[in-house]
Motif scaffolding. Sequence first.
Motif, mmCIF file in Angstrom:
data_model
loop_
_atom_site.group_PDB
_atom_site.id
_atom_site.type_symbol
_atom_site.label_atom_id
_atom_site.label_comp_id
_atom_site.label_asym_id
_atom_site.label_seq_id
_atom_site.Cartn_x
_atom_site.Cartn_y
_atom_site.Cartn_z
ATOM 1 N N LYS A 149 -24.451 -19.896 6.065
ATOM 2 C CA LYS A 149 -25.380 -18.687 6.078
ATOM 3 C C LYS A 149 -24.905 -17.693 5.140
ATOM 4 O O LYS A 149 -23.504 -17.231 5.382
ATOM 5 C CB LYS A 149 -25.097 -18.136 7.552
ATOM 6 N N PRO A 150 -25.800 -17.120 4.319
ATOM 7 C CA PRO A 150 -25.460 -16.160 3.451
ATOM 8 C C PRO A 150 -25.563 -14.568 4.072
ATOM 9 O O PRO A 150 -26.315 -14.389 4.827
ATOM 10 C CB PRO A 150 -26.381 -16.424 2.143
ATOM 11 N N TYR A 151 -24.490 -13.820 3.647
ATOM 12 C CA TYR A 151 -24.644 -12.271 4.063
ATOM 13 C C TYR A 151 -24.400 -11.442 2.756
ATOM 14 O O TYR A 151 -23.824 -12.025 1.719
ATOM 15 C CB TYR A 151 -23.530 -12.207 5.170
ATOM 16 N N VAL A 152 -24.571 -10.254 2.869
ATOM 17 C CA VAL A 152 -24.421 -9.172 1.857
ATOM 18 C C VAL A 152 -23.550 -8.251 1.924
ATOM 19 O O VAL A 152 -22.820 -7.881 1.092
ATOM 20 C CB VAL A 152 -25.957 -8.742 1.454
ATOM 21 N N THR A 153 -23.821 -7.585 3.251
ATOM 22 C CA THR A 153 -22.887 -6.448 3.479
ATOM 23 C C THR A 153 -21.953 -6.665 4.445
ATOM 24 O O THR A 153 -21.698 -7.523 5.212
ATOM 25 C CB THR A 153 -23.843 -5.184 3.848
ATOM 26 N N PRO A 154 -20.723 -5.706 4.596
ATOM 27 C CA PRO A 154 -19.715 -5.970 5.275
ATOM 28 C C PRO A 154 -20.432 -5.723 7.034
ATOM 29 O O PRO A 154 -19.834 -6.339 7.755
ATOM 30 C CB PRO A 154 -18.995 -4.636 5.207
ATOM 31 N N GLU A 155 -21.372 -4.799 6.849
ATOM 32 C CA GLU A 155 -21.891 -4.896 8.393
ATOM 33 C C GLU A 155 -22.625 -6.068 8.924
ATOM 34 O O GLU A 155 -22.379 -6.370 10.000
ATOM 35 C CB GLU A 155 -22.934 -3.726 8.183
ATOM 36 N N PRO A 196 -10.345 -9.514 -2.356
ATOM 37 C CA PRO A 196 -10.794 -8.264 -2.568
ATOM 38 C C PRO A 196 -11.704 -7.624 -1.565
ATOM 39 O O PRO A 196 -11.686 -6.586 -1.028
ATOM 40 C CB PRO A 196 -11.200 -8.217 -3.866
ATOM 41 N N TYR A 197 -12.695 -8.437 -1.434
ATOM 42 C CA TYR A 197 -13.917 -8.241 -0.403
ATOM 43 C C TYR A 197 -13.408 -7.961 0.955
ATOM 44 O O TYR A 197 -13.978 -7.388 1.929
ATOM 45 C CB TYR A 197 -14.857 -8.995 -0.706
ATOM 46 N N ILE A 198 -12.416 -9.147 1.400
ATOM 47 C CA ILE A 198 -12.211 -9.160 2.722
ATOM 48 C C ILE A 198 -11.426 -7.836 3.020
ATOM 49 O O ILE A 198 -11.345 -7.351 4.142
ATOM 50 C CB ILE A 198 -11.343 -10.545 2.683
ATOM 51 N N LYS A 199 -10.562 -7.581 2.213
ATOM 52 C CA LYS A 199 -9.603 -6.328 2.256
ATOM 53 C C LYS A 199 -10.612 -5.108 2.489
ATOM 54 O O LYS A 199 -10.422 -4.245 3.249
ATOM 55 C CB LYS A 199 -8.800 -6.073 1.118
ATOM 56 N N LEU A 200 -11.840 -4.885 1.806
ATOM 57 C CA LEU A 200 -12.663 -3.948 2.207
ATOM 58 C C LEU A 200 -13.323 -3.946 3.452
ATOM 59 O O LEU A 200 -13.456 -3.025 4.111
ATOM 60 C CB LEU A 200 -13.635 -3.745 1.005
#
Length: 921
Positions: free
Chosen positions: A710-716, A739-743
């Motif tokens: 399943k694709p997602y875009v935002t951290p929310e 890097p995205y996981i850290k954010l």
Amino acid sequence: MANQKHLLTFLSSLLLSFSLWGHEPLLMAAKEVIPVGVVLDLKSPVGRVAESYMSMALYDFYAVNYDYHTRLALFTKDSGDGVLTAASTAMDLMKHEEVQAIIGPQSSAQARFVIELGRKAQVPIISFSATSPSLSPSQNPFFIRTTQEDSAQVRAISDIVKAFGWWEIVIIYEDTDYGNGLIPYLMDALQQIDTRVTYRSVIPPSFNNTEISEELEKLKANHTRIFLVHMAASLGSKLFVLAKNAGMMSEGYAWILTEGLSSLLDPMGSKVMDSMQGVLGIRPYIPPSKQLKDFEIKWRRNLTSIKTKSKSTTSLNLFGLWAYDTVWALAIAVEKVGMVHSSFLKQNNSSSKVDLATLGIFEMGTRLCNAILTTAFQGLSGNFRLVNEQLEPSAVEIFNVIGKTERIIGSWTRHRGFSQNLNYTGKEAYSTSKDKLKQPIWPGDTTEQPTKLRIGVPVRTSFNEFLKVEWPTDKPSISGFAIDVFHAVRDALPFPLPHEFIPYMNKHRQSNGSYDELLYQITIQKYDVVVGDTTIVANRSLYVDFTLPYTESGVSMVVLVKDDVRKNLWIFLKPLSLTLWLTTGVAFIFTGLVIWVLEHRVNPDFRGPPKQQLGLIFWFSFSTLAFAHKENVVNNWSRFVLIIWIFVVLILTQSYTASLTSILTVQRLQPTFIDIKEIKNNGYFVGYQKDSFVKGLLIKQLDFPESKLKPYVTPEEYHEALSKGTHNGGVAAIFDEIPYIKLFLAKFCSRYTVVGPTYKTDGFGFAFRQGSPLVPYFSRAILNVTQDKEKIGAIEQKYFSSQTTCEDQSTTISSHSPSLGVDSFGGLFIIAGIASLASLMVYLFKFVYSYWPVLSDDNPTNSCWSKLVKMAKNFDQKDFSCHTFKGESHKVSEFHSRDSIEVTDDVVIHDDNRSLSSNSR
């Protein structure tokens, strides 16, 4: 007769020059008239100008040096533009006019043949316009070049290309000796500054307008917009008119002219000049002088008297000035040698014009060559001095075509590079900075430098810390970590790099596709480079070249955290595994039993009723956990066993305490899943970042079915999907780059954690077209930036400072915290077991050994089993030989007064007072 003919020729040419320039003839007696051949293309602008300049030079020289004993007589012949015509014309001049030097021919191709004739006849061939490096005076002793060789301008051209940061260029040149001769030198010079020649366009002089237009369309389809033109004026004028018609003289293009075309701009018509607006060119610098100014006044004043009046004669011409100085140099050399007219030495009497054998040998040829080579004076073109049989290179002026004139924007010298003031005599470091030049006006009437680096950037709707595209006006505003790193890298480059950011978006200002599709735009020449959070992966490197990474990366899995394990009522059992608990319990019981066996016969604390003895076995061994046992041991073997066992207990208790402390304090969170296999085997859904390469990794490398992705875009969206779980429309895990996981964890760190292995990637990098010369420059600059902790730290702090408020989960939470197992203490248990068994076996062997003979002698007919039963009963008796029972020795006598072997039940079971009281009952 020959002398009379040459004298008449000289007088007629001198009278003609007098009449042309409006002067009365000077009466002088010429002792020797020296015939000199002139081979020119009189239909070309250079040929017409050179003929006029040489006539003026002849008059001016002898007007000043009227006392010379020699006089030059110029025999001018029209060779046209043909190679064979020029050769036959030169041969005719040497054979029939017996010329003692030839000025010309005009082109490099013509000069190649005429030079060979001069070598055979030993007649100096002096060219003021054959500039091709392929003609080497050092290899042709009778060839003298009174102009600058084309290769002398190469370094100035490469410095211009370097100053404006052009990393790719197209060379357009004519397919002649003149055009081809310079190309190897240009290629070497451009290679030294890492500028790539993407295409070499070769245009023969015979091409018509249609063929030239077709070639220009090929160039227009190419992504490179910087052109270097090296060709003669006749072909160059057609090229620029057609280039303008093709829309290639507009904004975004840049054109550079070599000296051959730059020196002949003025004779071109207004239409040609109009098509060359914004062009840069270089040409030798002509220093101003009173002599040059007077000549220019004289030239303009007498233009109306010249029957060759045309556009080619309206102003000073560089080739004409070199032709002028050539006549002066030859006249000086002739006088210096003290030449007299001498006939050629004939080889045969053939009258054929094409028979080379008919050429004689000019005896004074070598002396005349040496005299010319040592001649130096201040000419109209500057300092006339020959080095290596050719004119010494001078300074170069750089001009910009604006309107109908050429605007000088700077100069260049071999020792100082770019400069604004050639008259400055102080010490100055060599400079290739464009700051030393005035601002050029480029094609399209703009000061915006071509070609800017076209940088494609992705349009993100999330994780804007890396890249953010906004539209406060019609012009986008682009910021983020990747952009700041690019600016830092650009500043570390050794050359300027004009650029523009172009968002990869559709008409709705949204992303126009995936990152792979964005990178593909480089191959179709829409972008020169892609800057952003672009991960370096193998399949992308098949069609683009990446720089070194500017940040580390990798793909990991994020899962939801379970409830706090401290809420478990049975947490105290978690430090040890079930097998270890069972093993420890068995060891306790076994050790207690061994101690009881060793102490039972010698220690009153280990005697009593059966129930009491059984409880004592458990009590004693387990009390060692707290070292709270009150019973003393008297047997040395017991002490040995107990020492080993207490050591084992100490290690177990300390390990248990440490493990439980770790569970209650350090390991605060527990992931819902710890293994990818568990997720795949159960068919759970997983998520990934939309348009990311991670989808391909999940399918090809981790073997996830695409239906489970399943694709997602935002951290929310990550947060919502993980919170729901795989059974409620969400996912069991999210796979993304670190890097995205850290954010993401910086915002939701209390509920999620990173588990499982990290799948290594090469990090984020900048993508260029394959073979781009900019890649090594950017890679070196990236190393400089990333190794500068202060610089890269400031950029990271600017965008990722919020991460410091949340502990890095990957460092404090392990994907699995197993309980301690038997394997961890196997050695201890083996040592304790061996010590206990060894002590027990030694003790029992001694006991059996001491009682077995007595039983055998007393009743030999008893079976072995009955003997063992009696021995077991005897084992329950006190060992009065032990020091602990010395006070009760009289009991031993009573024992021996009865049957020597049998013992009563009272004695076996009871001791001392309790035994007597039983008997009394």
